[in-house]
Design a protein around this motif. Structure first.
Motif, PDB file in Angstrom:
ATOM      1  N   ILE A  90       0.842  -1.197   0.000  1.00 44.68           N
ATOM      2  CA  ILE A  90       0.000   0.000   0.000  1.00 44.68           C
ATOM      3  C   ILE A  90       0.873   1.241   0.000  1.00 44.68           C
ATOM      4  CG2 ILE A  90      -1.976  -1.030   1.168  1.00 44.68           C
ATOM      5  CD1 ILE A  90      -0.920   0.255   3.756  1.00 44.68           C
ATOM      6  N   GLY A  91       0.289   2.345  -0.435  1.00 49.18           N
ATOM      7  CA  GLY A  91       0.907   3.657  -0.337  1.00 49.18           C
ATOM      8  C   GLY A  91       2.243   3.774  -1.027  1.00 49.18           C
ATOM      9  N   HIS A  92       3.234   4.218  -0.281  1.00 44.09           N
ATOM     10  CA  HIS A  92       4.564   4.499  -0.827  1.00 44.09           C
ATOM     11  C   HIS A  92       5.231   3.222  -1.330  1.00 44.09           C
ATOM     12  CE1 HIS A  92       8.194   6.749  -1.467  1.00 44.09           C
ATOM     13  NE2 HIS A  92       8.880   5.918  -0.701  1.00 44.09           N
ATOM     14  N   ASN A  93       5.032   2.111  -0.629  1.00 43.08           N
ATOM     15  CA  ASN A  93       5.635   0.848  -1.072  1.00 43.08           C
ATOM     16  C   ASN A  93       5.096   0.421  -2.428  1.00 43.08           C
ATOM     17  OD1 ASN A  93       7.089   0.721   1.290  1.00 43.08           O
ATOM     18  ND2 ASN A  93       5.564  -0.532   2.334  1.00 43.08           N
ATOM     19  N   LEU A  94       3.807   0.642  -2.654  1.00 38.25           N
ATOM     20  CA  LEU A  94       3.200   0.317  -3.937  1.00 38.25           C
ATOM     21  C   LEU A  94       3.775   1.186  -5.049  1.00 38.25           C
ATOM     22  CD1 LEU A  94       0.950  -1.333  -5.359  1.00 38.25           C
ATOM     23  CD2 LEU A  94      -0.580   0.564  -4.865  1.00 38.25           C
ATOM     24  N   ASP A  95       3.966   2.475  -4.776  1.00 33.11           N
ATOM     25  CA  ASP A  95       4.556   3.375  -5.766  1.00 33.11           C
ATOM     26  C   ASP A  95       5.987   2.961  -6.111  1.00 33.11           C
ATOM     27  OD1 ASP A  95       2.264   4.890  -5.830  1.00 33.11           O
ATOM     28  OD2 ASP A  95       2.982   6.340  -4.340  1.00 33.11           O
ATOM     29  N   LYS A  96       6.765   2.589  -5.076  1.00 27.67           N
ATOM     30  CA  LYS A  96       8.146   2.166  -5.319  1.00 27.67           C
ATOM     31  C   LYS A  96       8.191   0.893  -6.150  1.00 27.67           C
ATOM     32  CE  LYS A  96      10.239   1.768  -1.444  1.00 27.67           C
ATOM     33  NZ  LYS A  96      11.013   1.774  -0.193  1.00 27.67           N
ATOM     34  N   GLU A  97       7.279  -0.040  -5.879  1.00 22.83           N
ATOM     35  CA  GLU A  97       7.253  -1.294  -6.632  1.00 22.83           C
ATOM     36  C   GLU A  97       6.890  -1.055  -8.098  1.00 22.83           C
ATOM     37  OE1 GLU A  97       4.778  -5.458  -6.655  1.00 22.83           O
ATOM     38  OE2 GLU A  97       5.107  -4.455  -4.746  1.00 22.83           O
ATOM     39  N   ASN A  98       5.887  -0.190  -8.343  1.00 22.85           N
ATOM     40  CA  ASN A  98       5.512   0.128  -9.720  1.00 22.85           C
ATOM     41  C   ASN A  98       6.639   0.829 -10.459  1.00 22.85           C
ATOM     42  OD1 ASN A  98       2.997  -1.003  -9.493  1.00 22.85           O
ATOM     43  ND2 ASN A  98       1.977   0.919  -8.989  1.00 22.85           N
ATOM     44  N   ALA A  99       7.320   1.755  -9.771  1.00 23.53           N
ATOM     45  CA  ALA A  99       8.432   2.466 -10.399  1.00 23.53           C
ATOM     46  C   ALA A  99       9.580   1.514 -10.732  1.00 23.53           C
ATOM     47  CB  ALA A  99       8.924   3.584  -9.488  1.00 23.53           C
ATOM     48  N   SER A 100       9.828   0.554  -9.862  1.00 21.37           N
ATOM     49  CA  SER A 100      10.917  -0.394 -10.135  1.00 21.37           C
ATOM     50  C   SER A 100      10.562  -1.318 -11.305  1.00 21.37           C
ATOM     51  CB  SER A 100      11.249  -1.211  -8.892  1.00 21.37           C
ATOM     52  OG  SER A 100      10.194  -2.080  -8.558  1.00 21.37           O
ATOM     53  N   CYS A 101       9.282  -1.673 -11.429  1.00 16.54           N
ATOM     54  CA  CYS A 101       8.857  -2.503 -12.564  1.00 16.54           C
ATOM     55  C   CYS A 101       9.027  -1.744 -13.880  1.00 16.54           C
ATOM     56  CB  CYS A 101       7.412  -2.946 -12.398  1.00 16.54           C
ATOM     57  SG  CYS A 101       7.178  -4.173 -11.116  1.00 16.54           S
ATOM     58  N   ILE A 102       8.656  -0.470 -13.894  1.00 19.56           N
ATOM     59  CA  ILE A 102       8.806   0.339 -15.105  1.00 19.56           C
ATOM     60  C   ILE A 102      10.282   0.551 -15.417  1.00 19.56           C
ATOM     61  CG2 ILE A 102       8.418   2.639 -16.069  1.00 19.56           C
ATOM     62  CD1 ILE A 102       5.730   2.633 -14.582  1.00 19.56           C
ATOM     63  N   LYS A 103      11.099   0.767 -14.376  1.00 16.85           N
ATOM     64  CA  LYS A 103      12.537   0.945 -14.589  1.00 16.85           C
ATOM     65  C   LYS A 103      13.157  -0.312 -15.179  1.00 16.85           C
ATOM     66  CE  LYS A 103      16.733   2.379 -12.177  1.00 16.85           C
ATOM     67  NZ  LYS A 103      17.550   1.562 -13.013  1.00 16.85           N
ATOM     68  N   ARG A 104      12.706  -1.476 -14.742  1.00 16.43           N
ATOM     69  CA  ARG A 104      13.215  -2.731 -15.293  1.00 16.43           C
ATOM     70  C   ARG A 104      12.883  -2.840 -16.771  1.00 16.43           C
ATOM     71  NH1 ARG A 104      10.971  -7.464 -16.480  1.00 16.43           N
ATOM     72  NH2 ARG A 104       8.988  -6.818 -15.589  1.00 16.43           N
ATOM     73  N   LEU A 105      11.637  -2.475 -17.150  1.00 16.14           N
ATOM     74  CA  LEU A 105      11.255  -2.506 -18.561  1.00 16.14           C
ATOM     75  C   LEU A 105      12.093  -1.542 -19.396  1.00 16.14           C
ATOM     76  CD1 LEU A 105       7.373  -2.626 -18.213  1.00 16.14           C
ATOM     77  CD2 LEU A 105       8.855  -4.474 -18.950  1.00 16.14           C
ATOM     78  N   VAL A 106      12.378  -0.375 -18.825  1.00 18.43           N
ATOM     79  CA  VAL A 106      13.190   0.612 -19.538  1.00 18.43           C
ATOM     80  C   VAL A 106      14.621   0.122 -19.677  1.00 18.43           C
ATOM     81  CG1 VAL A 106      14.167   2.935 -19.341  1.00 18.43           C
ATOM     82  CG2 VAL A 106      11.742   2.573 -18.916  1.00 18.43           C
ATOM     83  N   ASP A 107      15.159  -0.493 -18.623  1.00 20.66           N
ATOM     84  CA  ASP A 107      16.550  -0.955 -18.649  1.00 20.66           C
ATOM     85  C   ASP A 107      16.777  -2.064 -19.665  1.00 20.66           C
ATOM     86  OD1 ASP A 107      17.267   0.866 -16.752  1.00 20.66           O
ATOM     87  OD2 ASP A 107      17.197  -0.548 -15.071  1.00 20.66           O
ATOM     88  N   ILE A 108      15.808  -2.982 -19.802  1.00 22.98           N
ATOM     89  CA  ILE A 108      15.994  -4.068 -20.764  1.00 22.98           C
ATOM     90  C   ILE A 108      15.562  -3.659 -22.169  1.00 22.98           C
ATOM     91  CG2 ILE A 108      15.761  -5.843 -19.007  1.00 22.98           C
ATOM     92  CD1 ILE A 108      12.958  -6.406 -20.000  1.00 22.98           C
ATOM     93  N   LYS A 109      15.078  -2.414 -22.288  1.00 25.57           N
ATOM     94  CA  LYS A 109      14.676  -1.838 -23.568  1.00 25.57           C
ATOM     95  C   LYS A 109      13.644  -2.694 -24.295  1.00 25.57           C
ATOM     96  CE  LYS A 109      18.531   1.076 -24.132  1.00 25.57           C
ATOM     97  NZ  LYS A 109      19.934   1.086 -24.289  1.00 25.57           N
ATOM     98  N   SER A 110      12.633  -3.129 -23.528  1.00 23.50           N
ATOM     99  CA  SER A 110      11.529  -3.865 -24.142  1.00 23.50           C
ATOM    100  C   SER A 110      10.618  -2.874 -24.857  1.00 23.50           C
ATOM    101  CB  SER A 110      10.741  -4.619 -23.072  1.00 23.50           C
ATOM    102  OG  SER A 110      10.087  -3.714 -22.219  1.00 23.50           O
ATOM    103  N   TYR A 111       9.662  -3.393 -25.591  1.00 23.13           N
ATOM    104  CA  TYR A 111       8.726  -2.538 -26.317  1.00 23.13           C
ATOM    105  C   TYR A 111       7.981  -1.629 -25.345  1.00 23.13           C
ATOM    106  CZ  TYR A 111       4.761  -1.135 -29.167  1.00 23.13           C
ATOM    107  OH  TYR A 111       3.811  -0.395 -29.816  1.00 23.13           O
TER     108      TYR A 111
END
Length: 150
Positions: A90-111
């Motif tokens: 919940i809250g801040h932990n949820l935001d951090k988890e979503n941001a890390s998932c998006i960062k992973r997608l950006v780092d591996i340069k997926s579509y």
């Protein structure tokens, strides 16, 4: 030293009395979110970021708490509800988890990661006529407005 122990004992007794009390509690804070006292529990729990309608109902069923106004919770019910909320992201932990998932997608340069970088929709929506908000365009036809006065 002895006075410190006595004060700690008094605060522990006060906490125990709060848990055993049957009177309602005011100004409830669950998961770093102020929860309204006058609404029912299912709606109050939805104020916490990361808890929706089905999760709130599921929590109440697991804890066997009836759907009553939040201000009428006893101390034991409130404490069990707080402990149950800690099991969810919940809250801040949820935001951090979503941001890390998006960062992973950006780092591996997926579509999807490239679409996040470009600020375009990631889930297959069309972009020729729609997606104006995702492309950060405020109003779609602002350039065509007539501003001259006659």
């Amino acid at each position: 030293m002895f006075a410190l122990r006595a004060s700690a004992r008094r605060s522990a007794d006060a906490g125990r009395r709060l848990l055993q009390s049957t009177q309602g509690v005011r100004g409830i804070r669950i998961g770093n979110t102020e929860v309204p006292d006058d609404k029912r529990l299912t709606y109050s729990l939805q104020r916490i970021k990361g808890i929706g309608r089905s999760t709130a109902r599921q929590m109440l069923c697991e804890l066997q708490i009836e759907n009553k106004p939040t201000g009428e919770l006893s101390g034991i019910e409130l404490e069990s509800l707080r402990n149950e909320v800690l099991n969810y992201d919940i809250g801040h932990n949820l935001d951090k988890e979503n941001a890390s998932c998006i960062k992973r997608l950006v780092d591996i340069k997926s579509y999807r990661g490239i679409r996040h970088i470009d600020g375009l929709p990631c889930r297959g929506q069309r972009t020729r006529t729609n997606a104006h908000t995702r492309k950060n365009r405020g109003t779609p036809f602002a350039a065509f407005k007539m501003t001259s006065h006659r």
